[in-house]
Design a protein around this motif. Structure first.
Motif, mmCIF file in Angstrom:
data_model
loop_
_atom_site.group_PDB
_atom_site.id
_atom_site.type_symbol
_atom_site.label_atom_id
_atom_site.label_comp_id
_atom_site.label_asym_id
_atom_site.label_seq_id
_atom_site.Cartn_x
_atom_site.Cartn_y
_atom_site.Cartn_z
ATOM 1 N N ASN A 101 0.826 -1.213 0.000
ATOM 2 C CA ASN A 101 0.000 0.000 0.000
ATOM 3 C C ASN A 101 0.859 1.262 0.000
ATOM 4 O OD1 ASN A 101 -2.302 -1.547 0.035
ATOM 5 N ND2 ASN A 101 -2.755 -1.184 2.189
ATOM 6 N N PHE A 102 1.930 1.238 0.768
ATOM 7 C CA PHE A 102 2.814 2.397 0.836
ATOM 8 C C PHE A 102 3.439 2.682 -0.534
ATOM 9 C CE2 PHE A 102 6.911 4.450 1.621
ATOM 10 C CZ PHE A 102 6.496 5.556 2.349
ATOM 11 N N ALA A 103 3.773 1.625 -1.269
ATOM 12 C CA ALA A 103 4.388 1.787 -2.588
ATOM 13 C C ALA A 103 3.501 2.607 -3.526
ATOM 14 C CB ALA A 103 4.689 0.427 -3.208
ATOM 15 N N LEU A 104 2.184 2.545 -3.343
ATOM 16 C CA LEU A 104 1.252 3.290 -4.196
ATOM 17 C C LEU A 104 1.353 4.801 -3.992
ATOM 18 C CD1 LEU A 104 -1.900 1.000 -3.784
ATOM 19 C CD2 LEU A 104 -0.238 1.023 -5.680
ATOM 20 N N SER A 105 1.792 5.224 -2.827
ATOM 21 C CA SER A 105 1.895 6.667 -2.566
ATOM 22 C C SER A 105 3.330 7.190 -2.651
ATOM 23 C CB SER A 105 1.311 6.997 -1.189
ATOM 24 O OG SER A 105 2.006 6.326 -0.179
ATOM 25 N N LEU A 106 4.291 6.303 -2.770
ATOM 26 C CA LEU A 106 5.689 6.746 -2.812
ATOM 27 C C LEU A 106 6.033 7.237 -4.216
ATOM 28 C CD1 LEU A 106 8.248 6.980 -1.076
ATOM 29 C CD2 LEU A 106 8.943 4.759 -1.977
ATOM 30 N N ASN A 107 6.095 8.536 -4.354
ATOM 31 C CA ASN A 107 6.453 9.171 -5.628
ATOM 32 C C ASN A 107 7.315 10.387 -5.322
ATOM 33 O OD1 ASN A 107 4.738 11.572 -5.248
ATOM 34 N ND2 ASN A 107 3.033 10.141 -5.479
ATOM 35 N N PRO A 108 7.923 10.994 -6.338
ATOM 36 C CA PRO A 108 8.824 12.132 -6.085
ATOM 37 C C PRO A 108 8.183 13.286 -5.306
ATOM 38 C CG PRO A 108 9.158 11.330 -8.306
ATOM 39 C CD PRO A 108 7.959 10.585 -7.756
ATOM 40 N N LEU A 109 6.913 13.583 -5.561
ATOM 41 C CA LEU A 109 6.259 14.681 -4.837
ATOM 42 C C LEU A 109 6.094 14.330 -3.355
ATOM 43 C CD1 LEU A 109 4.880 17.433 -4.786
ATOM 44 C CD2 LEU A 109 2.748 16.288 -5.434
ATOM 45 N N PHE A 110 5.673 13.105 -3.059
ATOM 46 C CA PHE A 110 5.529 12.664 -1.672
ATOM 47 C C PHE A 110 6.873 12.722 -0.959
ATOM 48 C CE2 PHE A 110 5.496 9.282 1.573
ATOM 49 C CZ PHE A 110 4.379 9.650 2.316
ATOM 50 N N TYR B 55 19.808 8.858 3.249
ATOM 51 C CA TYR B 55 19.866 7.574 3.945
ATOM 52 C C TYR B 55 19.074 6.505 3.187
ATOM 53 C CZ TYR B 55 19.012 3.937 7.360
ATOM 54 O OH TYR B 55 18.919 2.721 7.981
ATOM 55 N N CYS B 56 17.833 6.806 2.832
ATOM 56 C CA CYS B 56 16.978 5.822 2.158
ATOM 57 C C CYS B 56 17.557 5.386 0.823
ATOM 58 C CB CYS B 56 15.578 6.385 1.963
ATOM 59 S SG CYS B 56 14.670 6.651 3.506
ATOM 60 N N GLU B 57 18.192 6.301 0.123
ATOM 61 C CA GLU B 57 18.736 5.999 -1.205
ATOM 62 C C GLU B 57 20.041 5.197 -1.144
ATOM 63 O OE1 GLU B 57 17.308 6.460 -4.173
ATOM 64 O OE2 GLU B 57 15.530 7.383 -3.274
ATOM 65 N N GLU B 58 20.617 5.021 0.041
ATOM 66 C CA GLU B 58 21.833 4.221 0.188
ATOM 67 C C GLU B 58 21.572 2.720 0.032
ATOM 68 O OE1 GLU B 58 23.638 5.025 3.976
ATOM 69 O OE2 GLU B 58 24.160 7.068 3.436
ATOM 70 N N PHE B 59 20.315 2.313 0.069
ATOM 71 C CA PHE B 59 19.952 0.902 0.083
ATOM 72 C C PHE B 59 19.363 0.469 -1.253
ATOM 73 C CE2 PHE B 59 19.975 2.343 4.398
ATOM 74 C CZ PHE B 59 20.543 1.303 5.106
ATOM 75 N N ASP B 60 19.525 -0.825 -1.552
ATOM 76 C CA ASP B 60 18.914 -1.378 -2.761
ATOM 77 C C ASP B 60 17.391 -1.337 -2.651
ATOM 78 O OD1 ASP B 60 21.376 -1.917 -3.936
ATOM 79 O OD2 ASP B 60 21.459 -3.965 -3.148
ATOM 80 N N ASN B 61 16.858 -1.665 -1.472
ATOM 81 C CA ASN B 61 15.414 -1.664 -1.259
ATOM 82 C C ASN B 61 15.003 -0.327 -0.631
ATOM 83 O OD1 ASN B 61 12.747 -2.104 -0.687
ATOM 84 N ND2 ASN B 61 13.051 -4.074 0.327
ATOM 85 N N THR B 62 14.921 0.692 -1.472
ATOM 86 C CA THR B 62 14.592 2.032 -0.968
ATOM 87 C C THR B 62 13.174 2.080 -0.396
ATOM 88 O OG1 THR B 62 13.903 2.788 -3.149
ATOM 89 C CG2 THR B 62 16.197 3.209 -2.522
ATOM 90 N N LEU B 63 12.261 1.292 -0.962
ATOM 91 C CA LEU B 63 10.881 1.279 -0.478
ATOM 92 C C LEU B 63 10.837 0.939 1.008
ATOM 93 C CD1 LEU B 63 7.765 1.306 -0.961
ATOM 94 C CD2 LEU B 63 7.982 -1.154 -1.387
#
Length: 140
Positions: free
Chosen positions: A29-38, A50-58
């Motif tokens: 469900n979270f993946a549906l709202s995760l976009n550049p604007l959010f 920090y989040c972008e340091e990982f392969d699984n950013t989601l």
């Protein structure tokens, strides 16, 4: 008489020794709202890095979101009058995948908030716990 009742209720809320907030996030469900604007509206530059340091950013964005929500719910128990948006609650780590640290505006005059985050399967969960200091002077 209503004013006295309101004051009594507010004073009771201020006398709380502990406040706890938690949040559970379901990755699909979270993946549906995760976009550049959010991401731009919710996360600080440090959190994005920090989040972008990982392969699984989601998973990292979701866990940081759950942590922010848990802290928000914890703070709101101390006072309903506080106005704080998600970018004012920053979740930092001392090292990669290390202990989460809550960074909030110093103007709130709060003692540190303890935070724990966990992941399991398609879920991430965060809990924030606050213990008021005996000599704490709050802006609430």
């Amino acid at each position: 008489m209503n004013n006295n009742l309101d004051l009594t209720i507010n004073n009771l809320g201020l006398s709380k020794e502990y406040a706890i907030g938690n949040d559970l996030v379901y990755f699909p469900n979270f993946a549906l709202s995760l976009n550049p604007l959010f991401i731009k509206k919710v996360y600080t530059a440090n959190e994005i890095k920090y989040c972008e340091e990982f392969d699984n950013t989601l998973e990292r964005y979701a866990s940081t979101w759950a942590a922010k929500e848990a802290v928000y719910k914890c703070i709101k128990q101390l006072s309903k009058n506080i106005k704080i948006g998600p970018k004012k609650i920053e979740i930092l780590r001392k090292k990669t995948a290390g202990e989460p640290i809550v960074n909030i505006p110093s103007s709130l005059n709060l003692a540190p908030i303890s935070l724990s985050i966990t992941h399991d399967g398609d879920y991430t969960w965060a809990i924030a716990i606050y213990k008021r200091n005996n000599d704490e002077k709050s802006v609430f």
